[in-house]
Design an enzyme around this catalytic site. Sequence first.
Site: not given
Ligand code: ADP
Length: 447
Positions: A165, A201, A237, A291, A294
């Site tokens: 995140g 977006k 999460k 992987r 959790v």
């Molecule tokens: P990380 O690898 O840091 O967990 P992610 O790409 O999986 O990053 O994104 C983590 C969280 O960030 C998502 O579950 C969502 O809550 C938010 N997020 C990521 N991309 C977007 C997007 N394009 N629009 C809105 N929220 C986003």
Amino acid sequence: MFQKILIANRGEIALRVLRACKELGIQTVVVHSTADADAMHVRLADESVCIGPPPSRDSYLNIHQIVAACEITGADAVHPGYGFLSENAKFADILAAHNITFIGPSGDHIRIMGDKIEAKRTAKRLGIPVVPGSDGAVTDQKEARRIAAEIGYPVIIKASAGGGGRGMKVALTEADLEVALQTASTEAGAAFGDDAVYIEKYLEKPRHIEVQVFGDGFGRGVHFGERDCSLQRRHQKVWEEAPSPALNAEERARIGGICAKAIADLGYSGAGTIEFLYENGEFYFIEMNTRLQVEHPVTEAITGIDLVHEQIRVASGGGLSVKQEDIKFNGHAIECRINAEDPRTFTPSPGTITHFHTPGGLGIRVDSGVYSGYKIPPYYDSLIGKLIVHGRNRVECMMRLRRALDEFVVDGIKTTLPLFRDLVGNADIANGDYDIHWLEKYVAKEE
Ligand code: ADP
């Protein structure tokens, strides 16, 4: 099949993997830091090797020590769990060079998916729907403005090397774009040693829905349905469920089919999770985790299939025990992550657990490595256990969850249990009516 597996992890996941090995009649070796000498996985393993002092970089992330532990004990495979070295391509390569099997995909597949720009490009090529945005890294302000105008505001700037995140910045209008691009890139450089960022977006009210996939090692791919992990705080999460309250059977089969085919086309082997944001009936790929997750037990609860058994089978060349048509979804499951944290501020609360009592009964599973008298070391993440509840439908699952949370006792430290006791009584949660921002708003209101 393997004779002896080394588990390169700690806490509940080390115990989880150990249980699967015992069931399969495989000898177990665990590695641990000096801070974890009293941990449950160390007590229950056939052999244990102390690999260093408490900081992770000197123990659980120390590749040399772990390879040495394999050689000393004669382990023929390593299960990395989640976190630590589980998505470290170099670790997978080094093990392969030592003729030790990494229970996971190839180093090359980990590398592709570990770079978000490359991952998104690969996903698109494989026919997985992605979030509209830049095709690759964006460095130039003018180009950023052009792309943002094309896809429309708000947009999000994300670090290619990002994880957990971190390294994300939202620009609501063009006025925010320059600063967002600069700060995201500087932060990414400092945190990940790679300042590449890309634009997509920003979806305003999506759900987080992820698909559990498996490559069987023979070029076939299957999916085990989805999990809804929209209840998050700071992109972490908190509560996960399967199936998603937002999907119907056709949508599930459609997205699952796309993911299973992609896994087959990629020649991927082992467990993986393809993560999406879901809004207005559309799926948008955000990343793939190479992987075990959790939250894998909610999938196990509704399919009745042990995913760690399957990982071990696939890694040993034995393929999956099931075909797509054998994977059936029964009822509903919810997982609550019990963290040693203040339930309002979420600040870590390490210390000694004076009393630990877990709920039981039909449909209840507790995965935890702690016990009464256990002292939680301050060096690692705050997850101390997971409560997983299964029912024939979501209503029964929620009734059972409420009862199980009432029975759960963790004394001596603060935990997130009170938060879950509030959530089971909430009308939006009861209706399955929430998006990825719901929990943040709820917690802010309660403060
Ligand atoms: P990380 O690898 O840091 O967990 P992610 O790409 O999986 O990053 O994104 C983590 C969280 O960030 C998502 O579950 C969502 O809550 C938010 N997020 C990521 N991309 C977007 C997007 N394009 N629009 C809105 N929220 C986003």
